[in-house]
Design a protein around this motif. Structure first.
Motif, PDB file in Angstrom:
ATOM      1  N   LYS A   1       2.316  72.821  46.993  1.00  0.00           N
ATOM      2  CA  LYS A   1       1.122  73.193  47.755  1.00  0.00           C
ATOM      3  C   LYS A   1       1.245  74.588  48.367  1.00  0.00           C
ATOM      4  N   ASP A   2       2.495  75.097  48.502  1.00  0.00           N
ATOM      5  CA  ASP A   2       2.719  76.441  49.033  1.00  0.00           C
ATOM      6  C   ASP A   2       2.315  77.532  48.045  1.00  0.00           C
ATOM      7  N   LEU A   3       1.956  77.136  46.833  1.00  0.00           N
ATOM      8  CA  LEU A   3       1.472  78.072  45.820  1.00  0.00           C
ATOM      9  C   LEU A   3       0.389  78.987  46.375  1.00  0.00           C
ATOM     10  N   LEU A   4      -0.400  78.436  47.284  1.00  0.00           N
ATOM     11  CA  LEU A   4      -1.528  79.159  47.867  1.00  0.00           C
ATOM     12  C   LEU A   4      -1.113  80.501  48.465  1.00  0.00           C
ATOM     13  N   GLY A   5       0.096  80.582  48.973  1.00  0.00           N
ATOM     14  CA  GLY A   5       0.531  81.795  49.658  1.00  0.00           C
ATOM     15  C   GLY A   5       0.937  82.932  48.728  1.00  0.00           C
ATOM     16  N   TYR A   6       0.937  82.706  47.427  1.00  0.00           N
ATOM     17  CA  TYR A   6       1.394  83.731  46.480  1.00  0.00           C
ATOM     18  C   TYR A   6       0.253  84.381  45.692  1.00  0.00           C
ATOM     19  N   PHE A   7      -0.987  83.993  46.020  1.00  0.00           N
ATOM     20  CA  PHE A   7      -2.128  84.538  45.285  1.00  0.00           C
ATOM     21  C   PHE A   7      -3.218  84.974  46.251  1.00  0.00           C
ATOM     22  N   ASP A   8      -3.986  85.965  45.813  1.00  0.00           N
ATOM     23  CA  ASP A   8      -5.005  86.572  46.669  1.00  0.00           C
ATOM     24  C   ASP A   8      -6.366  86.577  45.982  1.00  0.00           C
ATOM     25  N   ASP A   9      -7.362  87.017  46.727  1.00  0.00           N
ATOM     26  CA  ASP A   9      -8.730  87.114  46.236  1.00  0.00           C
ATOM     27  C   ASP A   9      -8.787  87.888  44.914  1.00  0.00           C
ATOM     28  N   GLN A  10      -9.470  87.310  43.929  1.00  0.00           N
ATOM     29  CA  GLN A  10      -9.703  87.896  42.599  1.00  0.00           C
ATOM     30  C   GLN A  10      -8.508  87.809  41.643  1.00  0.00           C
ATOM     31  N   ASP A  11      -7.401  87.187  42.089  1.00  0.00           N
ATOM     32  CA  ASP A  11      -6.352  86.842  41.134  1.00  0.00           C
ATOM     33  C   ASP A  11      -6.877  85.727  40.226  1.00  0.00           C
ATOM     34  N   VAL A  12      -6.221  85.542  39.093  1.00  0.00           N
ATOM     35  CA  VAL A  12      -6.711  84.574  38.102  1.00  0.00           C
ATOM     36  C   VAL A  12      -5.607  83.590  37.738  1.00  0.00           C
ATOM     37  N   MET A  13      -5.992  82.332  37.655  1.00  0.00           N
ATOM     38  CA  MET A  13      -5.118  81.307  37.088  1.00  0.00           C
ATOM     39  C   MET A  13      -5.749  80.808  35.793  1.00  0.00           C
ATOM     40  N   VAL A  14      -4.943  80.748  34.743  1.00  0.00           N
ATOM     41  CA  VAL A  14      -5.425  80.280  33.447  1.00  0.00           C
ATOM     42  C   VAL A  14      -4.959  78.840  33.265  1.00  0.00           C
ATOM     43  N   LEU A  15      -5.926  77.923  33.179  1.00  0.00           N
ATOM     44  CA  LEU A  15      -5.650  76.494  33.100  1.00  0.00           C
ATOM     45  C   LEU A  15      -5.882  75.983  31.685  1.00  0.00           C
ATOM     46  N   ASN A  16      -5.056  75.068  31.265  1.00  0.00           N
ATOM     47  CA  ASN A  16      -5.214  74.414  29.967  1.00  0.00           C
ATOM     48  C   ASN A  16      -5.925  73.077  30.183  1.00  0.00           C
ATOM     49  N   ASP A  17      -7.194  72.991  29.740  1.00  0.00           N
ATOM     50  CA  ASP A  17      -7.984  71.783  30.002  1.00  0.00           C
ATOM     51  C   ASP A  17      -7.839  70.723  28.909  1.00  0.00           C
ATOM     52  N   SER A  18      -6.781  70.828  28.114  1.00  0.00           N
ATOM     53  CA  SER A  18      -6.511  69.829  27.081  1.00  0.00           C
ATOM     54  C   SER A  18      -6.330  68.445  27.705  1.00  0.00           C
ATOM     55  N   LYS A  19      -6.864  67.437  27.028  1.00  0.00           N
ATOM     56  CA  LYS A  19      -6.807  66.063  27.530  1.00  0.00           C
ATOM     57  C   LYS A  19      -5.975  65.194  26.599  1.00  0.00           C
ATOM     58  N   VAL A  20      -5.029  64.477  27.184  1.00  0.00           N
ATOM     59  CA  VAL A  20      -4.165  63.590  26.408  1.00  0.00           C
ATOM     60  C   VAL A  20      -4.950  62.342  26.002  1.00  0.00           C
ATOM     61  N   PHE A  21      -4.793  61.925  24.739  1.00  0.00           N
ATOM     62  CA  PHE A  21      -5.420  60.671  24.330  1.00  0.00           C
ATOM     63  C   PHE A  21      -4.327  59.622  24.084  1.00  0.00           C
ATOM     64  N   PRO A  22      -4.675  58.334  24.129  1.00  0.00           N
ATOM     65  CA  PRO A  22      -3.662  57.272  24.002  1.00  0.00           C
ATOM     66  C   PRO A  22      -3.135  57.172  22.573  1.00  0.00           C
ATOM     67  N   ALA A  23      -2.169  58.015  22.260  1.00  0.00           N
ATOM     68  CA  ALA A  23      -1.774  58.261  20.874  1.00  0.00           C
ATOM     69  C   ALA A  23      -0.725  57.301  20.332  1.00  0.00           C
ATOM     70  N   ARG A  24      -0.136  56.461  21.188  1.00  0.00           N
ATOM     71  CA  ARG A  24       0.931  55.573  20.711  1.00  0.00           C
ATOM     72  C   ARG A  24       0.377  54.174  20.450  1.00  0.00           C
ATOM     73  N   LEU A  25       0.504  53.716  19.209  1.00  0.00           N
ATOM     74  CA  LEU A  25       0.035  52.398  18.798  1.00  0.00           C
ATOM     75  C   LEU A  25       1.215  51.543  18.342  1.00  0.00           C
ATOM     76  N   TYR A  26       1.081  50.239  18.545  1.00  0.00           N
ATOM     77  CA  TYR A  26       2.070  49.300  18.021  1.00  0.00           C
ATOM     78  C   TYR A  26       1.364  48.330  17.090  1.00  0.00           C
ATOM     79  N   GLY A  27       1.850  48.240  15.868  1.00  0.00           N
ATOM     80  CA  GLY A  27       1.243  47.368  14.881  1.00  0.00           C
ATOM     81  C   GLY A  27       2.287  46.595  14.103  1.00  0.00           C
ATOM     82  N   ASN A  28       1.815  45.895  13.079  1.00  0.00           N
ATOM     83  CA  ASN A  28       2.701  45.097  12.242  1.00  0.00           C
ATOM     84  C   ASN A  28       2.444  45.384  10.769  1.00  0.00           C
ATOM     85  N   LYS A  29       3.505  45.406  10.025  1.00  0.00           N
ATOM     86  CA  LYS A  29       3.410  45.639   8.597  1.00  0.00           C
ATOM     87  C   LYS A  29       2.939  44.375   7.884  1.00  0.00           C
TER      88      LYS A  29
END
Length: 350
Positions: free
Chosen positions: A44-72
């Motif tokens: 939360k102290d991150l706030l103290g290291y950035f100022d007005d008009q600085d930019v943070m680049v966020l990755n909005d990728s979303k994880v999907f439930p990719a692990r399945l268990y099945g039977n042969k």
């Protein structure tokens, strides 16, 4: 540089197995790369290291439930299927990893769900572990994905040595996740709470959203000593014109541009043009970054702590300076920091 140069002593029990209750209360090691100074803070102290008009680049990728268990079919042997990427949504074709791989052949059928409601047929062997599956389903794409994702589980990394639990559904997802397609969370972003994002916004920080779907290649080991011979697996990437405008304006004004996560850092470098700006990008990247490397876009980086000998550690060393980052890791281990997606964070500033 050589693979053997990226080892460090990882004490037992330092790979975080569960998320902390309050995201922004994770520990934060701040490394000043120009001076080598190290500070120990909370995220939360991150706030103290950035100022007005600085930019943070966020990755909005979303994880999907990719692990399945099945039977042969016939034998009933349990098979774990890890969905990697959709190849054709009309034919329901997916690239997957299967375990145990030795039991699966072309033509085999796999059954999923308590009532075997989902059936898939193996149609191709791509690697020693990889396969292409065709899911045998007659409904539309939305209905198919709804059923498939209900059967799936949150794809926790293998270093989290427990089954996925209900807590992981939300915890293993950034609060700004929007575009579905990742099989691993962009972990540096997991520390942001809605309240922290709001405080950053009030301070005047601008946000640029990109989509970079994290793949399993991030967790694959490097098996060559000569790093120039290692080949990264490709990750899907999209950077919009709006994101480019925000980042380029900050660069022109000599403001801070902070990449949130190594995947974001790689994406920005992929989109960099010889004209000194980033340009819109839709496609794939297999860019492998290790020291020495001159970065062109971001001048700040937020990253989790990564495993010894990993490509992610190599990228962080390229950004923060090899000796300084490895020293910071040694200090972090002495101070009890945890590594991994549910672990602590590092901020590298000038």
């Amino acid at each position: 540089m050589k693979l053997s140069e990226f080892g460090y002593t990882l004490p037992e029990g330092r790979v975080a197995q569960y998320p902390i209750e309050d995201r922004e209360m994770a520990r934060l090691l701040v490394l000043h790369r120009n001076s080598g100074e190290i500070e120990h803070k909370l995220f939360k102290d991150l706030l103290g290291y950035f100022d007005d008009q600085d930019v943070m680049v966020l990755n909005d990728s979303k994880v999907f439930p990719a692990r399945l268990y099945g039977n042969k079919e016939k034998t009933g042997a349990q098979i774990e299927v890890f969905l990697l990427r959709e190849l054709n949504h009309e034919q329901h074709l997916w690239d997957v990893l299967v375990d145990p791989a030795r039991k699966i052949r072309i033509g085999n059928k796999l059954y999923f769900g308590e009532d075997n409601s989902m059936v898939a047929e193996v149609i191709d062997n791509t690697t020693s572990r990889g396969r292409t599956l065709r899911f045998l389903f007659d409904g539309d794409t939305a209905e198919f994905k709804d059923i498939l994702f209900k059967l799936g589980q949150t794809p926790l990394p293998d270093y989290i040595q427990r089954p996925a639990e209900p807590v992981d559904v939300d915890a293993y997802q950034t609060i700004y996740a929007r575009n579905e397609g990742a099989v691993a969370a962009p972990a540096a972003g997991l520390h942001f709470s809605r309240q922290l994002l709001k405080r950053l916004e009030i301070k005047g920080i601008n946000f640029a959203n990109i989509t970079a779907h994290v793949g399993l290649g991030n967790f694959r080991s490097v098996d060559v000593e000569d790093l120039t011979k290692h080949k990264m697996e490709s990750e899907q990437l999209q950077i919009t014109e709006d994101a480019c405008k925000i980042v380029n304006a900050a660069k022109d004004a000599r403001r801070k541009v902070c990449a949130v996560g190594t995947t974001t850092l790689r994406a920005l470098e992929t989109a960099y043009s010889t004209f000194g700006h980033i340009t819109p990008y839709v496609g794939w990247t297999n860019k492998f970054i290790f020291p020495p490397y001159d970065f062109n876009v971001a001048n700040n980086l937020i990253s989790n702590f990564h495993a010894p000998y990993s490509t992610l550690l190599m990228m962080v060393c390229a950004f923060g300076g090899y000796k300084q980052v490895m020293h910071a890791y040694d200090e972090a281990m002495k101070e009890g920091y945890n590594i991994g997606a549910y672990g602590d964070a590092m901020l590298i500033v000038d």
